[in-house]
Design a protein around this motif. Structure first.
Motif, PDB file in Angstrom:
ATOM      1  N   GLY A  52       1.002  -1.098  -0.080  1.00 37.60           N
ATOM      2  CA  GLY A  52      -0.767   0.540   0.191  1.00 37.60           C
ATOM      3  C   GLY A  52       0.794   1.474  -0.268  1.00 37.60           C
ATOM      4  O   GLY A  52       0.255   2.133  -0.522  1.00 37.60           O
ATOM      5  N   LEU A  53       1.666   1.347   0.669  1.00 36.51           N
ATOM      6  CA  LEU A  53       2.783   2.209   1.302  1.00 36.51           C
ATOM      7  C   LEU A  53       3.785   2.411  -0.384  1.00 36.51           C
ATOM      8  O   LEU A  53       3.997   3.779  -1.100  1.00 36.51           O
ATOM      9  N   VAL A  56       1.599   4.748  -2.920  1.00 39.36           N
ATOM     10  CA  VAL A  56       0.893   5.706  -2.307  1.00 39.36           C
ATOM     11  C   VAL A  56       2.485   6.541  -2.719  1.00 39.36           C
ATOM     12  O   VAL A  56       2.292   7.884  -3.432  1.00 39.36           O
ATOM     13  N   ALA A  59       2.632   6.974  -6.141  1.00 43.59           N
ATOM     14  CA  ALA A  59       1.499   8.134  -6.796  1.00 43.59           C
ATOM     15  C   ALA A  59       1.996   9.537  -6.102  1.00 43.59           C
ATOM     16  O   ALA A  59       1.842  10.400  -7.467  1.00 43.59           O
ATOM     17  N   VAL A  60       2.702   9.550  -5.084  1.00 45.36           N
ATOM     18  CA  VAL A  60       3.535  11.171  -5.198  1.00 45.36           C
ATOM     19  C   VAL A  60       4.234  11.386  -5.683  1.00 45.36           C
ATOM     20  O   VAL A  60       4.126  12.060  -5.870  1.00 45.36           O
ATOM     21  N   ILE A 136      -1.826   2.747   6.013  1.00 48.70           N
ATOM     22  CA  ILE A 136      -1.035   3.055   5.115  1.00 48.70           C
ATOM     23  C   ILE A 136      -1.945   4.594   5.029  1.00 48.70           C
ATOM     24  O   ILE A 136      -0.843   4.950   4.630  1.00 48.70           O
ATOM     25  N   LEU A 137      -2.690   5.025   4.749  1.00 46.85           N
ATOM     26  CA  LEU A 137      -3.044   6.563   5.268  1.00 46.85           C
ATOM     27  C   LEU A 137      -2.498   7.581   5.686  1.00 46.85           C
ATOM     28  O   LEU A 137      -2.095   8.431   5.548  1.00 46.85           O
ATOM     29  N   GLY A 140       0.883   6.944   5.159  1.00 42.80           N
ATOM     30  CA  GLY A 140       1.150   8.338   3.743  1.00 42.80           C
ATOM     31  C   GLY A 140       0.688   9.268   3.636  1.00 42.80           C
ATOM     32  O   GLY A 140       1.653  10.143   2.687  1.00 42.80           O
ATOM     33  N   VAL A 141       0.310   9.707   4.726  1.00 40.27           N
ATOM     34  CA  VAL A 141       0.261  11.108   4.686  1.00 40.27           C
ATOM     35  C   VAL A 141       1.138  11.462   4.906  1.00 40.27           C
ATOM     36  O   VAL A 141       1.630  12.837   4.457  1.00 40.27           O
ATOM     37  N   VAL A 144       4.134  12.502   1.627  1.00 42.88           N
ATOM     38  CA  VAL A 144       3.947  13.104   1.421  1.00 42.88           C
ATOM     39  C   VAL A 144       4.772  13.788   1.110  1.00 42.88           C
ATOM     40  O   VAL A 144       5.497  14.198  -0.295  1.00 42.88           O
TER      41      VAL A 144
END
Length: 279
Positions: A52-53, A56, A59-60, A136-137, A140-141, A144
Motif C-alpha cells: 500500500g505504501l 502511495v 503516486a506522490v 497506509i493512510l 502515506g500522508v 507525501v
C-alpha cells in the motif's frame, strides 16, 4: 529478498525481549494475552502495508513531477544531511500527528484505528496490531512532503529506520526514561499514556516521534513519575485477526454476535443447573 522482514524481526526479538525482562514497566509474560493474534498482524500486515505504501509513494512521485519544480527538488536534495534529516522528521511527524488525530476524531476512521487501541497489554509486538488501511493512510500522508519535496534517498532511508525502531520502543513494556528529553521525543511512557483507558489520558499524546508537538497543540499528558495502569477500549473487541480486520466494515455486528453467543451459552448453563421444570 526478505518480504516478511525475518532478519529485522529476529534482531527486534533479541533486543527487546531482554529489555522488557530487565526494565519492565509492568510485570508481564513474554507470551502475554493475544500474543499469537499480534504475531499474525506482524507477518500478514507487513506485506499488505508495504504494498500500500509503495503505491502511495509512486503516486506522490508522479504527482510531484508535475507540481514541484525540479530545481526546487534539487535544492532540497542538495542540502546537508544534518539539515535534511531533522526537516524530514518534523515534516513527517506533523503529517502523522494530524492524520492520527483525525483517526481519533472521525467516527468512521476510528473504526480502523480502534483495532490498534484494542490491545490491553503493551510490548514490542503491540506496534504491529494496526489495520492496514489505518497504517497506509497515516504513514502515506506523513510521507507525501518527504517524497514530493525531493529529500535525498539516504535521508529518507535513515528516517525510515529511526521511525521503525522508535515505533517498537514506544510500544514496548520498558520503563526506560528520556529525562528532560521526554518533552522533545516520544518515549514509552509518553505513548503508553496514549493507549491508556484512563479518562484523563483520552485523546492525548498523538505524536509518533516528537512529543513537543502535543505540547504545542495542547494535547500533552505526561504526569511526572506516573505510568498508566490500564489499557484498551471501553468495550472489549474480539481478539482474533479476521474479526478485527473486518470490524471497520461490519462494526457492532461483531460485538452483537459475540454478545448473543455469550447470552445463549449463559441461558443453556442456567437451564442445566436449574431444577426440573424451572429456570
Amino acid at each position: 529478498m526478505d518480504p516478511f522482514g525475518i532478519k529485522v524481526i529476529f534482531i527486534t526479538i533479541l533486543v527487546f525481549i531482554p529489555l522488557e525482562r530487565l526494565f519492565a514497566m509492568h510485570p508481564q509474560k513474554v507470551f502475554r494475552r493475544n500474543w499469537a493474534n499480534d504475531l499474525i498482524f506482524l507477518f500478514v500486515n507487513g506485506v499488505l502495508i508495504k504494498l500500500g505504501l509503495l503505491a502511495v509513494i509512486v503516486a506522490v512521485i508522479f504527482a510531484a513531477a508535475w507540481i514541484v519544480p525540479v530545481s526546487f527538488q534539487a535544492m532540497v536534495g542538495g542540502l546537508p544531511y544534518w539539515v535534511q534529516l531533522p526537516a524530514v522528521i518534523v515534516l513527517a511527524d506533523l503529517g502523522f500527528y494530524w492524520t492520527h488525530r483525525m483517526f481519533h476524531a472521525v467516527p468512521w476512521l476510528w473504526r480502523f484505528h480502534s483495532i490498534h487501541h484494542s490491545i490491553e497489554e503493551l510490548d514490542w509486538l503491540a506496534a504491529t496490531r494496526v489495520h492496514p488501511v489505518d497504517q497506509i493512510l497515516t504513514k502515506g500522508v506523513s510521507l507525501v512532503p518527504v517524497f514530493a519535496l525531493g529529500f535525498s534517498e539516504w535521508v529518507i532511508g535513515v528516517y525510515a529506520v529511526l521511525y521503525q525502531w522508535q515505533s517498537v520502543l514506544i510500544h514496548s513494556n520498558v520503563r526506560i526514561g528520556f529525562g528532560p528529553l521526554r518533552f522533545l521525543f516520544a518515549s514509552p511512557q509518553f505513548h503508553h499514556w496514549h493507549h491508556s483507558s484512563q479518562r484523563e489520558a483520552r485523546d492525548r499524546n498523538f505524536a509518533g516521534q516528537l512529543s513537543f508537538l502535543d505540547a504545542l497543540f495542547g494535547r500533552l499528558h505526561l504526569p511526572r513519575g506516573e505510568n498508566p495502569t490500564t489499557y484498551g477500549l471501553d468495550r472489549p473487541m474480539p481478539q482474533r485477526y479476521v474479526p478485527q480486520l473486518l470490524y471497520p466494515f461490519v462494526g457492532e455486528r461483531i460485538f452483537q454476535s459475540k454478545s448473543d453467543t455469550a447470552a445463549l451459552a449463559e441461558t443453556e448453563r442456567a437451564s442445566v443447573e436449574a431444577p426440573n421444570g424451572s429456570l
